[in-house]
Design a protein around this motif. Structure first.
Motif: not given
Length: 410
Positions: A37-40, A49-51, A57, A72, A80
């Motif tokens: 899971e990542g933050k956009v 791109h996700l953090d 990245t 998405s 998220l």
């Protein structure tokens, strides 16, 4: 004060426990196939791109942007999002990710839940072929076979013309049907839905109020070459098969009913959503009176209504029809009834047999000039009758002769 001295074994165990606890607190290194899971960080038409936990990245691009679950579809910066790892590091030093893999699993899990819960859902019709309709459940394409359509949407096409069936099915594209998911196979990407099953759910309570043998009034909603559809009680629809339309032979249901007619029918079968109806069973069977009107050996006038290779169908009156087998049409050998008979022409026929319960009546032309042969039992009874013991015995013998003779003839 007493102090407890730990043994070397205890000290070693404590150290190991502390080391394991410290290892558990360390972030586990992800691997290919894991769901992360990542933050956009950014969103464009070609990539997202996700953090990932502030460590690296990740990028989702190309066909991997398609998400069957739809989660998405409308991502914004700081949202998220979950994605599946395809590569730990690509040519740009980023983690290569996929919404498609993550969404696929979630979407098919949801479909399995729909099948388990048997919950009716509305689905759009997106395409049609001769076998049925293509639908979309969420973002997954599924199939609605013709056999799983309700009678309302079943393509009622006379003669079974495949092009007309397809044309009818294509008219549903853009519509929305209520269905149930009945088969899910993620491995083969197979999704089958049923309108019939959803119909049963919706109308089960209403249908439970009816039983076989009950008479209902309804409106003719469709007439096809195999019968007529009749709707009753605002949504329930059944079929009057051509064999249940009248006691006499029916060649074309259009001769008896048309769309919009208000008629009374009898429920003769309920199986799932299939309701079988009858028109003829609300009237007296004329064949039960046939033995009073016609006798074996009678010569009657009949009109030929249809010729087949095996014989001719003959109408004696509006309700009683018989069959003259090809072998009974002429003293000569003929290859087809049309050599001696014409449709709509009337001829003299001799009745060979009557079977009221089976609705059968055998006819013959060549037997007209042939004398009736007395049955063996009849001859024996006649001999006994010629030597009566008394008046009472003679009367009884005559009754037996009459009864036995009628049995033999029938």
């Amino acid at each position: 004060m007493n102090t407890v001295t730990k043994s070397p074994v205890d000290l070693q165990s404590s150290a190991m426990a502390k080391l394991l606890a410290e290892e558990d607190q360390q972030p586990r290194l992800p691997k290919v196939g894991d769901l992360v899971e990542g933050k956009v960080l950014s969103v464009s038409k070609s990539e997202v791109h996700l953090d990932i936990d502030g460590i690296t990245t990740g990028v989702v691009r190309g066909r991997e942007l398609f998400d069957e679950s739809g989660d998405s579809a409308d991502l914004k910066i700081s949202d998220l999002a979950q994605a599946t790892i395809l590569e730990l590091e690509n040519e740009n030093g980023e983690m290569e990710l996929s919404f498609r893999h993550a969404g696929h699993q979630k979407a098919w899990n949801e479909l399995e839940d729909l099948q388990s819960n048997a919950k009716p859902i509305d689905v759009p019709i997106i395409e049609a072929n001769r076998g049925g309709l293509m639908v979309r459940v969420g973002r997954v394409e599924g199939f609605l076979p013709v056999s799983q359509l309700t009678t309302e949407h079943y393509p009622r096409v006379e003669g079974g013309d495949k092009n007309k069936i397809l044309e009818k099915l294509q008219s549903y594209v853009g519509s929305s049907f209520k269905v149930k998911v009945i088969d899910v196979d993620e491995t083969d990407s197979k999704l089958i839905v049923s309108e019939k099953a959803a119909w049963e759910e919706q109308h089960q309570e209403k249908l439970s109020q009816y039983e076989v043998g009950q008479s209902v009034k309804g409106k003719v909603t469709g007439v096809v070459d195999f019968g007529a559809f009749v709707e009753f009680d605002s949504g329930l629809e059944g079929l009057v098969h051509i064999s249940e339309m009248a006691w006499q032979r029916v060649d074309d249901p259009h001769d008896l009913v048309k769309v919009g007619d208000e008629i009374e029918v009898k429920i003769i079968g309920i199986e799932g959503n299939k309701i079988s109806l009858s028109m003829k069973q609300l009237t007296e069977d004329p064949w039960m009176q046939a033995v009073e009107k016609y006798k074996v050996g009678d010569v009657v006038k009949g009109k030929v209504t249809k010729l087949n290779p095996f014989g001719a169908f003959v109408e004696l009156d509006e309700e009683i029809h018989g069959l003259a087998h090809i072998s009974e049409l002429s003293e000569k050998n003929i290859s087809h009834p049309g050599e001696v008979l014409k449709v709509d022409e009337s001829y003299d026929f001799k009745i060979l047999s009557i079977e009221p319960k089976s609705h059968r009546l055998g006819l013959s032309i060549k037997a007209i000039n042939q004398p009736d042969e007395p049955a063996a039992e009849e001859t024996k009874d006649e001999e006994e009758k010629s030597v009566p013991s008394d008046e009472s015995s003679e009367e009884n013998t005559e009754e037996e002769v009459d009864n036995d003779s009628s049995k033999e003839q029938s």
